[in-house]
Design an enzyme around this catalytic site. Structure first.
Site, PDB file in Angstrom:
ATOM      1  N   ARG A  29      44.769  52.530  28.479  1.00  0.00           N
ATOM      2  CA  ARG A  29      43.800  53.382  27.944  1.00  0.00           C
ATOM      3  C   ARG A  29      43.962  54.302  27.037  1.00  0.00           C
ATOM      4  NH1 ARG A  29      42.384  51.287  32.924  1.00  0.00           N
ATOM      5  NH2 ARG A  29      40.310  51.399  33.727  1.00  0.00           N
ATOM      6  N   GLY A  95      44.124  41.198  31.905  1.00  0.00           N
ATOM      7  CA  GLY A  95      42.633  41.333  32.281  1.00  0.00           C
ATOM      8  C   GLY A  95      42.081  42.735  31.682  1.00  0.00           C
ATOM      9  N   ARG A 123      39.996  33.587  34.285  1.00  0.00           N
ATOM     10  CA  ARG A 123      39.488  34.543  34.802  1.00  0.00           C
ATOM     11  C   ARG A 123      38.063  34.942  34.443  1.00  0.00           C
ATOM     12  NH1 ARG A 123      43.771  39.098  35.454  1.00  0.00           N
ATOM     13  NH2 ARG A 123      42.546  40.069  36.568  1.00  0.00           N
ATOM     14  N   SER A 166      34.286  47.596  39.978  1.00  0.00           N
ATOM     15  CA  SER A 166      35.362  47.244  38.981  1.00  0.00           C
ATOM     16  C   SER A 166      35.504  48.330  37.921  1.00  0.00           C
ATOM     17  CB  SER A 166      34.918  45.882  38.473  1.00  0.00           C
ATOM     18  OG  SER A 166      35.981  45.618  37.426  1.00  0.00           O
ATOM     19  N   GLN A 168      37.388  47.920  35.336  1.00  0.00           N
ATOM     20  CA  GLN A 168      37.364  47.216  34.216  1.00  0.00           C
ATOM     21  C   GLN A 168      35.850  47.247  33.611  1.00  0.00           C
ATOM     22  OE1 GLN A 168      39.578  43.514  34.784  1.00  0.00           O
ATOM     23  NE2 GLN A 168      41.732  44.718  34.896  1.00  0.00           N
ATOM     24  N   ASP A 318      45.356  46.551  44.132  1.00  0.00           N
ATOM     25  CA  ASP A 318      46.345  45.642  43.485  1.00  0.00           C
ATOM     26  C   ASP A 318      47.769  45.778  44.456  1.00  0.00           C
ATOM     27  OD1 ASP A 318      45.091  45.087  41.207  1.00  0.00           O
ATOM     28  OD2 ASP A 318      45.801  46.983  40.106  1.00  0.00           O
ATOM     29  N   LYS A 345      42.119  37.707  40.529  1.00  0.00           N
ATOM     30  CA  LYS A 345      43.222  38.392  39.597  1.00  0.00           C
ATOM     31  C   LYS A 345      44.057  37.507  39.114  1.00  0.00           C
ATOM     32  CE  LYS A 345      41.766  42.362  41.253  1.00  0.00           C
ATOM     33  NZ  LYS A 345      41.297  43.435  40.322  1.00  0.00           N
ATOM     34  N   ARG A 349      44.821  35.534  44.921  1.00  0.00           N
ATOM     35  CA  ARG A 349      45.829  36.146  45.647  1.00  0.00           C
ATOM     36  C   ARG A 349      45.479  36.026  47.100  1.00  0.00           C
ATOM     37  NH1 ARG A 349      46.835  41.729  41.809  1.00  0.00           N
ATOM     38  NH2 ARG A 349      48.214  40.821  40.440  1.00  0.00           N
ATOM     39  N   ARG A 393      52.410  40.341  40.827  1.00  0.00           N
ATOM     40  CA  ARG A 393      52.634  41.286  41.986  1.00  0.00           C
ATOM     41  C   ARG A 393      52.986  40.162  43.170  1.00  0.00           C
ATOM     42  NH1 ARG A 393      50.875  45.759  39.959  1.00  0.00           N
ATOM     43  NH2 ARG A 393      48.892  45.885  38.721  1.00  0.00           N
TER      44      ARG A 393
HETATM   45  C1  S3P Z   1      42.182  47.757  36.684  1.00  0.00           C
HETATM   46  C2  S3P Z   1      41.365  47.517  37.365  1.00  0.00           C
HETATM   47  C3  S3P Z   1      41.297  46.717  38.656  1.00  0.00           C
HETATM   48  C4  S3P Z   1      42.936  46.268  38.890  1.00  0.00           C
HETATM   49  C5  S3P Z   1      43.599  45.890  37.387  1.00  0.00           C
HETATM   50  C6  S3P Z   1      43.740  47.284  36.601  1.00  0.00           C
HETATM   51  C7  S3P Z   1      42.152  48.780  35.193  1.00  0.00           C
HETATM   52  O1  S3P Z   1      40.596  45.628  38.040  1.00  0.00           O
HETATM   53  O2  S3P Z   1      42.835  45.304  39.706  1.00  0.00           O
HETATM   54  O3  S3P Z   1      44.993  45.564  37.789  1.00  0.00           O
HETATM   55  O4  S3P Z   1      43.066  49.332  34.665  1.00  0.00           O
HETATM   56  O5  S3P Z   1      40.887  49.103  35.129  1.00  0.00           O
HETATM   57  P1  S3P Z   1      38.995  45.493  38.510  1.00  0.00           P
HETATM   58  O6  S3P Z   1      38.537  46.510  37.675  1.00  0.00           O
HETATM   59  O7  S3P Z   1      38.756  43.981  38.315  1.00  0.00           O
HETATM   60  O8  S3P Z   1      38.917  45.537  40.190  1.00  0.00           O
END
Ligand code: S3P
Length: 433
Positions: A29, A95, A123, A166, A168, A318, A345, A349, A393
């Site tokens: 970020r 991701g 993914r 989520s 993300q 995570d 993931k 997992r 992980r």
């Molecule tokens: C993350 C959000 C999580 C996490 C990933 C990092 C992020 O994923 O599992 O390792 O930095 O926003 P999700 O938003 O898909 O849950």
């Protein structure tokens, strides 16, 4: 680094104070947000795992100038407007890079293509393509999977209730919204990590957060981000491997310094409370609108299983692979539920972990949305080879399991740890000397 790693019982307890790499989520970020300030931003304690380096290369491809002051500090000079990238933008295994950048790129005035490695290309991207398309984004994908070809366009704001908690997805929409006239709002039932909201506030975006009858909401308006220096704390998701080592290896005591303690990330500490892990938080601070502190964990002979489900899941998503190792050494059952997104993931997992743990000698039942582990306080069998499934992980979780096995564990393709934690083995050596 050789392609595999053998993990086995150490001769004595693990002891010492270590500093772990900086938070991956915040590092991604810091680059993506700083790139939109149009100014100069110093980023201190940046994470140099492969994932964040992928974001760094992409930002450079869009016209940002990056200079390193030392190995953890960089100065980013952002252009007033991004330039069209000359090549495809390679997110590697990450991701977070792909999902967050898809939001930012959708509103630019050029076309760009995000690609990823074999794991990332499998993914699901529908979760970001769907809301972005509602905003008017033009994205071509391979049946909702990478590569994503994004033809930048002027977007319209949306009011979007996310079907999953989520960070993300939420961040992707906010990154599209910050460059779109009008108010964009995203709701989620359970609050996922809020680093984006905190960083937007820190960089003075027009953003409101709160809770109403639809859930947790964030509203953002078109804003010019203000260039300010960003300091990043250590990653609790990386610290978690050392926290669990200290809890399960007899006679251990480890202090992990300057770890991010954002409440949306500290679910593992709530699990420690439930399971009876001995830990303390020292030297609490706030840096760049994020809480931090030192975490001291010591050997915890009386850990017991517990149920992990519901609202806590996004706060430790995570950490579930390493929590599974902790549960394997506890008395009684640990039930993990409501975590179906673990299947999406870096690997599936739930299935990959069940296969690996069975080989290690753990009694585990795989469930559609989690697993049940029947703990064994007498030590695990080991004497096996486990696969990492392109997943950093899992690699580190199996290494930690090997430390409490009666026979060694060979972790194949251990190099995947470089995704987030290239310093893992040197730090382990530091505390096992
Ligand atoms: C993350 C959000 C999580 C996490 C990933 C990092 C992020 O994923 O599992 O390792 O930095 O926003 P999700 O938003 O898909 O849950």
């Amino acid at each position: 680094m050789s392609n595999y790693c053998i993990s086995q019982k150490p001769n004595k307890g693990l002891r010492g104070a270590i500093t772990i790499p900086s938070d991956k989520s915040i590092s991604h970020r810091s680059l993506i947000f700083a790139a939109q300030t149009g100014g100069r931003v110093k980023i201190s304690n940046f994470s140099f795992g492969a994932d964040c380096r992928a974001t760094l290369e992409i930002i450079k491809n869009l016209g940002c100038e990056v200079n390193f002051i030392d190995e953890r500090t960089l100065i980013l000079n952002a252009p007033k407007n991004f330039s069209a990238p000359k090549n495809t933008l390679d997110c590697g295994n990450s991701g977070t890079s792909m999902r967050l950048l898809s939001g930012m790129l959708s509103s630019q005035d050029f076309t760009s293509t995000l690609v990823g490695d074999a794991s990332l290309s499998k993914r699901p991207m529908k979760r970001v393509i769907e809301p972005l398309s509602l905003m008017g984004a033009k994205i071509k994908s391979d049946n909702f999977r990478a590569p994503l070809e994004i033809e930048g366009t002027k977007l319209k704001p949306i009011q979007y209730k996310s079907p999953i908690a989520s960070a993300q997805v939420k961040s992707c929409i906010l990154l599209a919204g910050v460059n779109t006239q009008g108010k964009t709002t995203v709701w989620e039932d359970t609050l996922s990590r809020d680093h984006s909201e905190r960083m937007f506030k820190y960089l003075e975006a027009q953003i409101q957060t709160g809770k109403d009858e639809n859930g947790f909401f964030t509203t953002i308006e078109k804003s010019q981000l203000v260039p300010k220096n960003i300091e990043i704390a250590g990653d609790i998701s990386s610290a978690a491997f050392f926290m669990v080592m200290a809890a399960i290896v007899p006679d251990s005591e480890i202090i992990i310094k300057n770890v991010g303690l954002n409440p949306t990330r500290t679910g593992i500490l709530d699990v420690f409370d439930k399971m009876g892990v001995n830990y303390e938080i020292l030297d609490k601070k706030t840096i760049s609108n994020e809480k931090t502190g030192d975490i001291k964990v010591s050997y915890s002979p009386d850990i017991k299983g517990c149920e992990i489900s519901g609202d806590i899941i996004p706060r430790l998503i995570d950490e579930l692979p390493i929590i599974a190792i902790l549960a394997s050494c506890a008395s009684g059952e640990t039930i993990v539920k409501d975590a179906a997104d673990l299947r999406n993931k870096e690997s599936d997992r739930i299935s990959a972990l069940s296969q690996g743990l069975i080989k290690i000698g753990v009694q585990i039942d795989e469930k559609p949305d989690g697993f049940i582990i029947y703990g064994n306080k007498k030590g695990l069998k080991g004497n096996c080879e486990v696969e990492t499934h392109l997943d950093h992980r899992l690699a580190m979780s199996y290494f930690v399991a090997g430390l409490v096995c009666n026979n060694p564990v060979k972790v194949n393709d251990f190099v995947w740890i470089n995704t987030s934690f290239p310093e893992f083995l040197p730090l382990f050596e530091e505390i096992s000397r």
